[in-house]
Scaffold this motif. Sequence first.
Motif, PDB file in Angstrom:
ATOM      1  N   ALA A  69     -47.337 -10.020  13.525  1.00 31.24           N
ATOM      2  CA  ALA A  69     -46.521  -8.961  14.137  1.00 31.24           C
ATOM      3  C   ALA A  69     -45.807  -8.139  13.072  1.00 31.24           C
ATOM      4  O   ALA A  69     -45.630  -6.935  13.235  1.00 31.24           O
ATOM      5  CB  ALA A  69     -45.512  -9.576  15.099  1.00 31.24           C
ATOM      6  N   LYS A  70     -45.405  -8.787  11.990  1.00 30.39           N
ATOM      7  CA  LYS A  70     -44.697  -8.091  10.912  1.00 30.39           C
ATOM      8  C   LYS A  70     -45.613  -7.123  10.164  1.00 30.39           C
ATOM      9  O   LYS A  70     -45.180  -6.056   9.758  1.00 30.39           O
ATOM     10  CB  LYS A  70     -44.137  -9.096   9.901  1.00 30.39           C
ATOM     11  CG  LYS A  70     -42.972  -9.882  10.405  1.00 30.39           C
ATOM     12  CD  LYS A  70     -41.752  -9.020  10.393  1.00 30.39           C
ATOM     13  CE  LYS A  70     -40.528  -9.771  10.797  1.00 30.39           C
ATOM     14  NZ  LYS A  70     -39.452  -8.898  11.163  1.00 30.39           N
ATOM     15  N   THR A  71     -46.869  -7.507   9.974  1.00 32.05           N
ATOM     16  CA  THR A  71     -47.757  -6.685   9.154  1.00 32.05           C
ATOM     17  C   THR A  71     -48.271  -5.460   9.887  1.00 32.05           C
ATOM     18  O   THR A  71     -48.359  -4.393   9.300  1.00 32.05           O
ATOM     19  CB  THR A  71     -48.956  -7.499   8.621  1.00 32.05           C
ATOM     20  OG1 THR A  71     -49.619  -8.133   9.703  1.00 32.05           O
ATOM     21  CG2 THR A  71     -48.496  -8.536   7.617  1.00 32.05           C
ATOM     22  N   ASP A  72     -48.593  -5.608  11.174  1.00 33.33           N
ATOM     23  CA  ASP A  72     -49.125  -4.426  11.860  1.00 33.33           C
ATOM     24  C   ASP A  72     -48.274  -3.994  13.050  1.00 33.33           C
ATOM     25  O   ASP A  72     -48.529  -2.964  13.643  1.00 33.33           O
ATOM     26  CB  ASP A  72     -50.588  -4.622  12.259  1.00 33.33           C
ATOM     27  CG  ASP A  72     -50.801  -5.761  13.233  1.00 33.33           C
ATOM     28  OD1 ASP A  72     -49.822  -6.226  13.838  1.00 33.33           O
ATOM     29  OD2 ASP A  72     -51.956  -6.178  13.390  1.00 33.33           O
ATOM     30  N   GLY A  73     -47.273  -4.779  13.394  1.00 35.59           N
ATOM     31  CA  GLY A  73     -46.322  -4.387  14.425  1.00 35.59           C
ATOM     32  C   GLY A  73     -46.884  -4.262  15.821  1.00 35.59           C
ATOM     33  O   GLY A  73     -46.285  -3.633  16.680  1.00 35.59           O
ATOM     34  N   LYS A  74     -48.020  -4.888  16.074  1.00 37.02           N
ATOM     35  CA  LYS A  74     -48.544  -4.800  17.444  1.00 37.02           C
ATOM     36  C   LYS A  74     -48.994  -6.165  17.943  1.00 37.02           C
ATOM     37  O   LYS A  74     -49.089  -7.112  17.177  1.00 37.02           O
ATOM     38  CB  LYS A  74     -49.659  -3.765  17.533  1.00 37.02           C
ATOM     39  CG  LYS A  74     -50.830  -3.991  16.622  1.00 37.02           C
ATOM     40  CD  LYS A  74     -51.782  -2.816  16.727  1.00 37.02           C
ATOM     41  CE  LYS A  74     -53.088  -3.105  16.107  1.00 37.02           C
ATOM     42  NZ  LYS A  74     -53.472  -2.761  14.857  1.00 37.02           N
ATOM     43  N   MET A  75     -49.230  -6.216  19.239  1.00 31.75           N
ATOM     44  CA  MET A  75     -49.683  -7.453  19.865  1.00 31.75           C
ATOM     45  C   MET A  75     -51.175  -7.594  19.612  1.00 31.75           C
ATOM     46  O   MET A  75     -51.987  -6.939  20.256  1.00 31.75           O
ATOM     47  CB  MET A  75     -49.445  -7.389  21.378  1.00 31.75           C
ATOM     48  CG  MET A  75     -48.000  -7.381  21.795  1.00 31.75           C
ATOM     49  SD  MET A  75     -47.273  -9.000  21.695  1.00 31.75           S
ATOM     50  CE  MET A  75     -48.169  -9.835  22.975  1.00 31.75           C
ATOM     51  N   ASP A  76     -51.543  -8.444  18.657  1.00 32.37           N
ATOM     52  CA  ASP A  76     -52.961  -8.666  18.417  1.00 32.37           C
ATOM     53  C   ASP A  76     -53.272 -10.143  18.603  1.00 32.37           C
ATOM     54  O   ASP A  76     -52.395 -10.954  18.879  1.00 32.37           O
ATOM     55  CB  ASP A  76     -53.373  -8.154  17.034  1.00 32.37           C
ATOM     56  CG  ASP A  76     -52.694  -8.878  15.896  1.00 32.37           C
ATOM     57  OD1 ASP A  76     -51.938  -9.851  16.146  1.00 32.37           O
ATOM     58  OD2 ASP A  76     -52.921  -8.491  14.746  1.00 32.37           O
ATOM     59  N   GLY A  77     -54.534 -10.475  18.450  1.00 35.61           N
ATOM     60  CA  GLY A  77     -54.973 -11.846  18.675  1.00 35.61           C
ATOM     61  C   GLY A  77     -54.254 -12.859  17.805  1.00 35.61           C
ATOM     62  O   GLY A  77     -53.897 -13.940  18.267  1.00 35.61           O
ATOM     63  N   ALA A  78     -54.041 -12.526  16.533  1.00 34.16           N
ATOM     64  CA  ALA A  78     -53.375 -13.466  15.619  1.00 34.16           C
ATOM     65  C   ALA A  78     -51.921 -13.692  16.049  1.00 34.16           C
ATOM     66  O   ALA A  78     -51.421 -14.816  16.017  1.00 34.16           O
ATOM     67  CB  ALA A  78     -53.433 -12.953  14.186  1.00 34.16           C
ATOM     68  N   HIS A  79     -51.244 -12.629  16.468  1.00 34.33           N
ATOM     69  CA  HIS A  79     -49.856 -12.757  16.912  1.00 34.33           C
ATOM     70  C   HIS A  79     -49.782 -13.608  18.181  1.00 34.33           C
ATOM     71  O   HIS A  79     -49.003 -14.563  18.253  1.00 34.33           O
ATOM     72  CB  HIS A  79     -49.243 -11.378  17.172  1.00 34.33           C
ATOM     73  CG  HIS A  79     -47.866 -11.446  17.752  1.00 34.33           C
ATOM     74  ND1 HIS A  79     -46.790 -11.911  17.035  1.00 34.33           N
ATOM     75  CD2 HIS A  79     -47.404 -11.137  18.990  1.00 34.33           C
ATOM     76  CE1 HIS A  79     -45.708 -11.878  17.808  1.00 34.33           C
ATOM     77  NE2 HIS A  79     -46.053 -11.411  18.997  1.00 34.33           N
ATOM     78  N   ILE A  80     -50.614 -13.272  19.151  1.00 37.02           N
ATOM     79  CA  ILE A  80     -50.585 -13.966  20.441  1.00 37.02           C
ATOM     80  C   ILE A  80     -50.975 -15.433  20.287  1.00 37.02           C
ATOM     81  O   ILE A  80     -50.260 -16.326  20.749  1.00 37.02           O
ATOM     82  CB  ILE A  80     -51.508 -13.249  21.457  1.00 37.02           C
ATOM     83  CG1 ILE A  80     -50.920 -11.868  21.797  1.00 37.02           C
ATOM     84  CG2 ILE A  80     -51.693 -14.089  22.711  1.00 37.02           C
ATOM     85  CD1 ILE A  80     -51.901 -10.934  22.480  1.00 37.02           C
ATOM     86  N   SER A  81     -52.100 -15.687  19.622  1.00 39.25           N
ATOM     87  CA  SER A  81     -52.554 -17.077  19.512  1.00 39.25           C
ATOM     88  C   SER A  81     -51.620 -17.892  18.621  1.00 39.25           C
ATOM     89  O   SER A  81     -51.371 -19.072  18.894  1.00 39.25           O
ATOM     90  CB  SER A  81     -53.993 -17.151  19.027  1.00 39.25           C
ATOM     91  OG  SER A  81     -54.147 -16.493  17.798  1.00 39.25           O
ATOM     92  N   GLY A  82     -51.068 -17.275  17.577  1.00 40.32           N
ATOM     93  CA  GLY A  82     -50.136 -17.997  16.718  1.00 40.32           C
ATOM     94  C   GLY A  82     -48.857 -18.381  17.440  1.00 40.32           C
ATOM     95  O   GLY A  82     -48.436 -19.541  17.411  1.00 40.32           O
ATOM     96  N   MET A  83     -48.240 -17.410  18.076  1.00 40.13           N
ATOM     97  CA  MET A  83     -46.969 -17.681  18.757  1.00 40.13           C
ATOM     98  C   MET A  83     -47.157 -18.629  19.949  1.00 40.13           C
ATOM     99  O   MET A  83     -46.410 -19.602  20.094  1.00 40.13           O
ATOM    100  CB  MET A  83     -46.315 -16.376  19.221  1.00 40.13           C
ATOM    101  CG  MET A  83     -45.825 -15.517  18.067  1.00 40.13           C
ATOM    102  SD  MET A  83     -44.773 -16.414  16.907  1.00 40.13           S
ATOM    103  CE  MET A  83     -43.374 -15.360  16.814  1.00 40.13           C
ATOM    104  N   LEU A  84     -48.155 -18.353  20.781  1.00 43.00           N
ATOM    105  CA  LEU A  84     -48.357 -19.220  21.951  1.00 43.00           C
ATOM    106  C   LEU A  84     -48.877 -20.591  21.539  1.00 43.00           C
ATOM    107  O   LEU A  84     -48.514 -21.603  22.145  1.00 43.00           O
ATOM    108  CB  LEU A  84     -49.283 -18.554  22.971  1.00 43.00           C
ATOM    109  CG  LEU A  84     -48.714 -17.293  23.633  1.00 43.00           C
ATOM    110  CD1 LEU A  84     -49.706 -16.714  24.628  1.00 43.00           C
ATOM    111  CD2 LEU A  84     -47.387 -17.582  24.319  1.00 43.00           C
TER     112      LEU A  84
END
Length: 159
Positions: A87-102
């Motif tokens: 989320a910090k690098t591209d500021g959007k909801m992507d697969g890496a952000h979603i799968s990492g956080m969840l």
Amino acid sequence: GGVVLFNIFLIIHIVTGFVCLIIGVIAMLSKKKKGKHTIAGEIYHWSYFLVFITAIVMSIFHWQESAYLFYIAIFSYALALLGFLAAKTDGKMDGAHISGMLGSYIGIVTATIVVNVPKIPVLNELPLLLFWVLPTIIGTPLIFRVGNKYKPKKLLSSP
């Protein structure tokens, strides 16, 4: 000395773990934009970092009984860090952000359940393995569902 120090780490671990459980839900339920979601994400990540550090220290204190905690802490925090940095690098909801956080949330829910179920009547009569796998069985399809919801829309190409 050692018992007092261990108990201090345990208290920090429990409090920050509780913060992760609550703030994680707030992040999940808030609009995915700057504001409540990103503030909750910051609090979640840094609380998870403290959960990670305290888990590492406590597992070293009681290695014989808790070595598994060391490895689970590394794996779970790696997921939280992946989601946070994505989320910090591209500021959007992507697969890496979603799968990492969840994925990290599944980890902390699993840890909370596994530690506490032996103390809960009726549930403590069920096999512990069930509680190790149930959060992943329930959570993984949710990760895919949320991931699909935020997947970038493909542009229709004209021939």
